[in-house]
Motif scaffolding. Structure first.
Motif, mmCIF file in Angstrom:
data_model
loop_
_atom_site.group_PDB
_atom_site.id
_atom_site.type_symbol
_atom_site.label_atom_id
_atom_site.label_comp_id
_atom_site.label_asym_id
_atom_site.label_seq_id
_atom_site.Cartn_x
_atom_site.Cartn_y
_atom_site.Cartn_z
ATOM 1 N N PRO A 1 0.829 -1.204 0.000
ATOM 2 C CA PRO A 1 0.000 0.000 0.000
ATOM 3 C C PRO A 1 0.862 1.253 0.000
ATOM 4 O O PRO A 1 2.002 1.249 0.476
ATOM 5 C CB PRO A 1 -0.778 -0.126 1.311
ATOM 6 N N LYS A 2 0.322 2.318 -0.529
ATOM 7 C CA LYS A 2 0.996 3.615 -0.451
ATOM 8 C C LYS A 2 0.728 4.207 0.926
ATOM 9 O O LYS A 2 -0.395 4.160 1.424
ATOM 10 C CB LYS A 2 0.461 4.549 -1.533
ATOM 11 N N ASN A 3 1.744 4.741 1.553
ATOM 12 C CA ASN A 3 1.607 5.353 2.873
ATOM 13 C C ASN A 3 1.300 6.833 2.714
ATOM 14 O O ASN A 3 2.172 7.600 2.269
ATOM 15 C CB ASN A 3 2.895 5.152 3.667
ATOM 16 N N PRO A 4 0.081 7.272 3.042
ATOM 17 C CA PRO A 4 -0.267 8.682 2.875
ATOM 18 C C PRO A 4 0.633 9.617 3.673
ATOM 19 O O PRO A 4 0.807 10.788 3.316
ATOM 20 C CB PRO A 4 -1.713 8.758 3.370
ATOM 21 N N GLY A 5 1.245 9.099 4.756
ATOM 22 C CA GLY A 5 2.111 9.919 5.582
ATOM 23 C C GLY A 5 3.583 9.799 5.248
ATOM 24 O O GLY A 5 4.435 10.341 5.954
ATOM 25 N N CYS A 6 3.918 9.103 4.143
ATOM 26 C CA CYS A 6 5.316 8.903 3.764
ATOM 27 C C CYS A 6 5.966 10.252 3.462
ATOM 28 O O CYS A 6 5.430 11.052 2.688
ATOM 29 C CB CYS A 6 5.405 8.000 2.534
ATOM 30 N N LYS A 7 7.131 10.499 4.060
ATOM 31 C CA LYS A 7 7.787 11.791 3.867
ATOM 32 C C LYS A 7 8.432 11.920 2.490
ATOM 33 O O LYS A 7 8.831 13.017 2.093
ATOM 34 C CB LYS A 7 8.829 12.027 4.966
ATOM 35 N N ALA A 8 8.519 10.816 1.754
ATOM 36 C CA ALA A 8 9.096 10.879 0.409
ATOM 37 C C ALA A 8 8.043 11.025 -0.672
ATOM 38 O O ALA A 8 8.240 11.763 -1.628
ATOM 39 C CB ALA A 8 9.929 9.635 0.137
ATOM 40 N N CYS A 9 6.931 10.332 -0.534
ATOM 41 C CA CYS A 9 5.936 10.347 -1.626
ATOM 42 C C CYS A 9 4.509 10.595 -1.162
ATOM 43 O O CYS A 9 3.608 10.647 -1.990
ATOM 44 C CB CYS A 9 5.998 9.040 -2.404
ATOM 45 N N GLY A 10 4.295 10.728 0.155
ATOM 46 C CA GLY A 10 2.938 10.883 0.663
ATOM 47 C C GLY A 10 2.320 12.231 0.312
ATOM 48 O O GLY A 10 3.027 13.199 0.036
#
Length: 251
Positions: free
Chosen positions: A242-251
């Motif tokens: 899953p894509k992490n909405p809180g990811c500091k690289a792509c969120g």
């Protein structure tokens, strides 16, 4: 895309007869630029496969030298090359294998200050480095530059390979998968845990296959999927990340 020479038509004949690839796909490979991070166990399998496939420009980044303990899995090197720089040896190996391609050996320690200059201008990154700090640095830069990333790892009897395009709204990046990991001093590597040599070769070849498929657009799009291999049971498993909405690289 440039045409294929008579020599290249002969060299890639077994590719060209594949209906899924053909001359069009081979010309895509010839026009592509791929950077391989790490000429270790994974790189030792991926580099010959990519060179043999006809990748137009192959850049190999590694700041290390050959050690005797490498030779159990890093099969592009020889015993009489111990102490010599891997990047230069690996680039010479690839050039000798396929003189039709351009090969660049970059004997540099990859870090935040030079990562974009090393991977920028390439069509795909294949990362076979052996620590989380480098992997995350590469992943974050690939996401910023919008360069597809094939990330591959092997330790003990376990292997994993994934394709990441984290800038796309529905696709995760590598950081989405591992989180904000510690630097390499806090993470185990194959030096501490061990790795089966044939496992590294399996994972590296699979990573190269994934790279070729992505460039030539063979088969379904597997970006966002993680492929796990168990070298003891010989089982492959595929999971969606899953894509992490809180990811500091792509969120």
């Amino acid at each position: 895309m440039s045409d294929l020479s008579d020599s290249e038509l002969d060299r890639y004949a077994r590719h060209i007869v594949l209906p899924q690839l053909g001359g069009i796909g081979q010309r895509k490979l010839k026009a592509s630029k791929v950077v391989v991070i790490g000429a270790g166990g994974i790189g030792s399998a991926a580099i010959p496969a990519l060179a043999g496939a006809g990748i137009g420009k192959l850049t190999i980044v590694d700041d290390g030298e050959v050690e005797r303990s490498n030779l159990q899995r890093q099969t592009i090197f020889r015993d009489d090359q111990i102490g010599q720089p891997k990047a230069e040896l690996a680039s010479a190996f690839a050039s000798a294998l396929n003189p039709n391609i351009e090969v660049v050996g970059a004997r540099q320690h990859l870090e935040g200050g030079n990562v974009e200059s090393l991977i920028g201008g390439h069509d795909l990154v294949l990362d076979g480095s052996d620590n989380f700090a480098t992997r995350l640095t590469v992943s974050d830069a690939a996401t910023r530059l919008r360069v597809p990333l094939v990330s591959a790892a092997a330790v003990q009897f376990q292997g994993q390979v994934g394709l990441y395009r984290g800038w796309e709204p529905d696709k995760p990046c590598y950081r989405c998968f591992v989180g904000d990991a510690f630097d390499s001093d806090d993470c185990d590597t194959c030096a501490e845990q061990g790795v089966l040599g044939a496992l590294s070769a399996t994972v590296g070849s699979f990573a190269a296959l994934m790279a070729v498929g992505s460039i030539a657009r063979i088969g379904p799009d597997v970006a966002g999927s993680l492929f796990l291999f168990d070298g003891l049971t010989l089982d492959w498993r595929k999971i969606r990340l899953p894509k992490n909405p809180g990811c500091k690289a792509c969120g």
